[in-house]
Design a protein around this motif. Structure first.
Motif, PDB file in Angstrom:
ATOM      1  N   GLU A  74      51.726   0.862   3.055  1.00 39.77           N
ATOM      2  CA  GLU A  74      53.188   0.766   3.095  1.00 39.77           C
ATOM      3  C   GLU A  74      53.731   1.285   4.420  1.00 39.77           C
ATOM      4  O   GLU A  74      54.692   0.740   4.966  1.00 39.77           O
ATOM      5  CB  GLU A  74      53.802   1.570   1.949  1.00 39.77           C
ATOM      6  CG  GLU A  74      53.654   0.884   0.606  1.00 39.77           C
ATOM      7  CD  GLU A  74      53.861   1.864  -0.535  1.00 39.77           C
ATOM      8  OE1 GLU A  74      54.934   2.498  -0.589  1.00 39.77           O
ATOM      9  OE2 GLU A  74      52.927   2.001  -1.359  1.00 39.77           O
ATOM     10  N   VAL A  75      53.106   2.356   4.915  1.00 39.01           N
ATOM     11  CA  VAL A  75      53.554   2.911   6.192  1.00 39.01           C
ATOM     12  C   VAL A  75      53.392   1.864   7.300  1.00 39.01           C
ATOM     13  O   VAL A  75      54.280   1.652   8.112  1.00 39.01           O
ATOM     14  CB  VAL A  75      52.767   4.191   6.538  1.00 39.01           C
ATOM     15  CG1 VAL A  75      53.046   4.631   7.968  1.00 39.01           C
ATOM     16  CG2 VAL A  75      53.121   5.300   5.562  1.00 39.01           C
ATOM     17  N   ARG A  76      52.236   1.179   7.273  1.00 40.69           N
ATOM     18  CA  ARG A  76      51.962   0.209   8.343  1.00 40.69           C
ATOM     19  C   ARG A  76      52.989  -0.907   8.405  1.00 40.69           C
ATOM     20  O   ARG A  76      53.207  -1.477   9.472  1.00 40.69           O
ATOM     21  CB  ARG A  76      50.566  -0.399   8.154  1.00 40.69           C
ATOM     22  CG  ARG A  76      49.471   0.587   8.440  1.00 40.69           C
ATOM     23  CD  ARG A  76      48.094  -0.048   8.381  1.00 40.69           C
ATOM     24  NE  ARG A  76      47.112   1.000   8.215  1.00 40.69           N
ATOM     25  CZ  ARG A  76      46.397   1.196   7.122  1.00 40.69           C
ATOM     26  NH1 ARG A  76      46.511   0.373   6.091  1.00 40.69           N
ATOM     27  NH2 ARG A  76      45.562   2.199   7.046  1.00 40.69           N
ATOM     28  N   SER A  77      53.606  -1.217   7.277  1.00 45.28           N
ATOM     29  CA  SER A  77      54.552  -2.335   7.343  1.00 45.28           C
ATOM     30  C   SER A  77      55.918  -1.918   7.883  1.00 45.28           C
ATOM     31  O   SER A  77      56.752  -2.778   8.154  1.00 45.28           O
ATOM     32  CB  SER A  77      54.662  -3.029   5.985  1.00 45.28           C
ATOM     33  OG  SER A  77      55.095  -2.102   5.042  1.00 45.28           O
ATOM     34  N   VAL A  78      56.146  -0.620   8.077  1.00 43.70           N
ATOM     35  CA  VAL A  78      57.442  -0.223   8.655  1.00 43.70           C
ATOM     36  C   VAL A  78      57.347   0.333  10.074  1.00 43.70           C
ATOM     37  O   VAL A  78      58.363   0.589  10.701  1.00 43.70           O
ATOM     38  CB  VAL A  78      58.182   0.814   7.762  1.00 43.70           C
ATOM     39  CG1 VAL A  78      58.454   0.233   6.399  1.00 43.70           C
ATOM     40  CG2 VAL A  78      57.398   2.105   7.660  1.00 43.70           C
ATOM     41  N   ILE A  79      56.111   0.498  10.566  1.00 43.99           N
ATOM     42  CA  ILE A  79      55.982   1.115  11.894  1.00 43.99           C
ATOM     43  C   ILE A  79      55.591   0.113  12.977  1.00 43.99           C
ATOM     44  O   ILE A  79      55.096  -0.977  12.686  1.00 43.99           O
ATOM     45  CB  ILE A  79      54.923   2.250  11.902  1.00 43.99           C
ATOM     46  CG1 ILE A  79      53.551   1.699  11.514  1.00 43.99           C
ATOM     47  CG2 ILE A  79      55.354   3.388  11.007  1.00 43.99           C
ATOM     48  CD1 ILE A  79      52.418   2.662  11.778  1.00 43.99           C
TER      49      ILE A  79
END
Ligand SMILES: Nc1ncnc2c1ncn2[C@@H]1O[C@H](COP(=O)(O)OP(=O)(O)OP(=O)(O)O)[C@@H](O)[C@H]1O
Ligand SMILES: [Mg+2]
Lengths: 318, 267
Positions: A74-79
């Motif tokens: 999930e983090v990867r899709s916002v950074i």
């Protein structure tokens, strides 16, 4: 305002090398945090933890409130990330590189293509867009890598030394791009060795040394934290450095910094009194020939030197 | 999108990138083909004159072994490609993107499979030129090629694991050739296993390379007479043995490679 980036007690060891030793950080949404610190301070290591590339030994890291260790996907899709070394594919063209990243962010064919062209234009790479990256200069690669970080218009952006290797014009252009992104609500964490850059871009600056935040605040806060003003003297010949140093030691409030090469001496002084006149008189008494004498507010360079015990320049030149 | 569909879609993006590289750096393909062609010529015209395998023309016998060896060499580009991507930081870029964890490996092994297909075609043409002939039905021949490519594919996953473990492309090349040479020579690749000293003979008989080679020879109709083939189970049931070996290799190395990828830290 909620926090876009948080770290609590991050610890990371590489064998016996301590990279992070209890790093804390909080970056409110829509603001810019500048990480400053000497080589090996732990800047890249923290960026790698925030961007899910590295697992900390201890501690917590969150991006947009999402735990980096347990919800990495999930983090990867916002950074968006641009690491310290450009990570672009030599055998692809600039456009193909960005389009590939767009597709892997699942932007969809048309959006990805359009966005790639837009960024190539924005980073002044439109002429080189359809050439293989192996023909790019160092600064062009760097710019392409930065563009790759922005393909998906991420809400949290990590840039590790974004302007290292850029010419002054590209640097200023990047600053504009960054200002735009932040105006649109993005949160940015950037590391840099250029103190003017941190001064200009960052809402808050964290000075890191030995894996810990040793000072935190706005550029102005940090400057007043190291206190007073700076008195700078340039003497005419090398043999006058020693007498000048003893005069400055008597007048100043801290250690005298000496640059033998430029015959340049700096000392922190209190802002009261007639420092300039006093100094000039004392130097004259010792028969020191002064080429230049100035009193100035501390810069981030002074902050850096005072806090980490060494100059930023020295460190980067190593 | 479901997880699998999105892994495949991401894998396709990565595979496309790798294929572009093959097209733009054609030396890679040229060199992965020149070596096996040299082996064919060397064994067919230099050593081959001295080698007699009962019941079969040596050049026909030889091709099965060369095919398998070529596939193993071809699979090494999976590992060197990944080691190179680690060094250049591309793996870091991929690992920071919201793509499926397995996609880089799926893409890599798939593009290498296509690369290997091309190499096998070139090898087959070279073989036909030096006198190799397929003496079975179309279906059996197709099964032979399929088996070869599946074997290449499973070896790709072994190479992926090694490539993600070592620190550089140079180390990868040295490490891998240390293993490949004995693996492909202590086998029935160029001569039968019966002439080998006892311990090596057992290794050769149970070597997956031997099973696949024997299977390919059977499927192409290039088998020597019954007496020239060892009685060991894998060589008596080569197709089944090959399939079992491949399943075993994939079962071990797919999870290992994915695990290495997750932990891969480039610097
Ligand atoms: N893969 C690694 N193996 C061993 N030690 C490492 C590794 N990566 C970083 N380190 C060590 O961790 C410490 C912090 O490194 P880091 O890269 O975070 O520093 P930095 O602040 O980014 O420095 P620079 O300004 O030079 O980029 C250093 O002492 C470094 O030697
Ligand atoms: Mg760094």
């Amino acid at each position: 305002m909620s926090l876009a980036i948080e770290a609590e007690g991050l610890v990371k060891h590489y064998g016996s090398v301590v990279a992070l030793e209890g790093l804390d950080m909080s970056v409110p949404e829509g603001t810019v945090m500048g990480l400053l610190g000497p080589n090996g301070a732990g800047k890249t290591t923290s960026v790698r933890i925030f961007t899910t590339l590295l697992k900390p030994d201890k501690g917590l890291a969150r991006v947009n409130g999402i735990d980096v260790a347990t919800h990495a996907a999930e983090v990867r899709s916002v950074i968006g990330l641009s690491g310290q070394y450009a990570a672009v594919d030599e055998n692809l063209t600039g456009y193909e590189n960005l389009d590939m990243v767009g597709r892997l962010y699942h932007l969809g064919k048309n959006t990805s293509r359009k966005r790639s062209r837009e960024l190539l234009d924005q980073f002044d790479l439109d002429e080189a867009a359809d050439r293989q990256v192996k023909t790019y200069s160092g600064g062009m690669r760097r710019r392409l890598d930065l563009a790759a970080a922005l393909v998906a218009r991420p809400s949290v952006i990590f840039l590790d030394e974004p302007t290292t290797g850029l010419d002054p014009r590209s640097r200023i252009a990047l600053w504009d791009v960054i200002a735009d992104l932040v105006a649109q609500g993005a949160t940015l964490l950037l590391t840099t060795h250029f103190l003017d850059e941190a001064d200009r871009l960052a809402d808050k600056i964290a000075v890191i040394d030995h894996g810990r935040v040793i000072a935190l605040g706005t550029a102005d806060e940090l400057k007043s934290q190291v206190g007073g003003e700076r008195l700078e003297v340039t003497v005419a010949s090398p043999d006058q450095i020693a007498p000048a140093a003893s005069v400055l030691t008597a007048i100043g409030m801290g250690a005298v910094t000496i640059d033998e090469h430029t015959r340049h001496l700096t000392v922190p002084v209190s802002s009261e009194g007639e420092t300039l006149v006093e100094t000039l008189r004392a130097l004259d008494l010792q028969a020191v020939k002064v080429l230049d004498l100035t009193l100035r507010r501390p810069t981030l360079d002074d902050v850096f030197m005072t806090l980490t015990g060494h100059a930023a320049e020295e460190e980067t030149n190593q | 999108m479901t997880t699998i569909a999105s892994a495949l879609a991401d894998g396709a993006v990565v595979a496309k990138r790798n294929l572009l590289k093959i097209a733009r750096v054609p030396d890679l393909l040229v060199f992965s083909t020149i070596q096996p062609i040299m082996f064919v010529l060397l064994f067919a015209y230099v050593f081959g004159a001295e080698i007699v395998i009962p019941g079969v023309n040596y050049r026909e016998y030889l091709m099965g072994g060369i095919f398998v060896q070529t596939c193993i060499f071809g699979a090494t580009i999976t590992g060197s490609g990944l080691a190179n991507d680690m060094k250049n930081g591309i793996i870091d870029r991929f690992r920071s993107l919201p793509m499926a964890r397995s996609a880089v490996l799926i893409g890599r092994t798939t593009s290498d499979l296509l690369n290997n297909t091309l190499v096998v075609v070139i090898m087959a043409l070279t073989g036909l030129l030096v006198g190799w002939r397929i003496r079975t039905s179309f279906l059996e021949a197709a099964a032979g090629f399929l088996l070869l490519l599946l074997f290449a594919y499973s070896i790709s996953w072994v190479m992926a694991t090694v490539g993600l473990t070592v620190s550089s492309v140079e180390v990868f090349n040295n490490a891998v050739f240390l293993v490949i040479f004995p693996l492909t020579f202590i086998a029935n690749t160029f001569v039968g296993t019966d002439g080998l000293p006892a311990p090596l003979k057992v290794v050769a008989e149970w070597n997956p390379v031997s099973a696949v080679t024997q299977a390919v020879r059977e499927l192409f109709g290039n088998t020597p007479s019954e007496s020239a083939v060892s009685d060991a189970w894998p060589l008596q049931n080569p197709v089944l043995a090959s399939i079992l070996y491949m399943i075993l290799i994939l079962a071990i190395f797919v999870p290992l490679a994915v695990n290495r990828y997750k932990k891969a830290a480039s610097r």
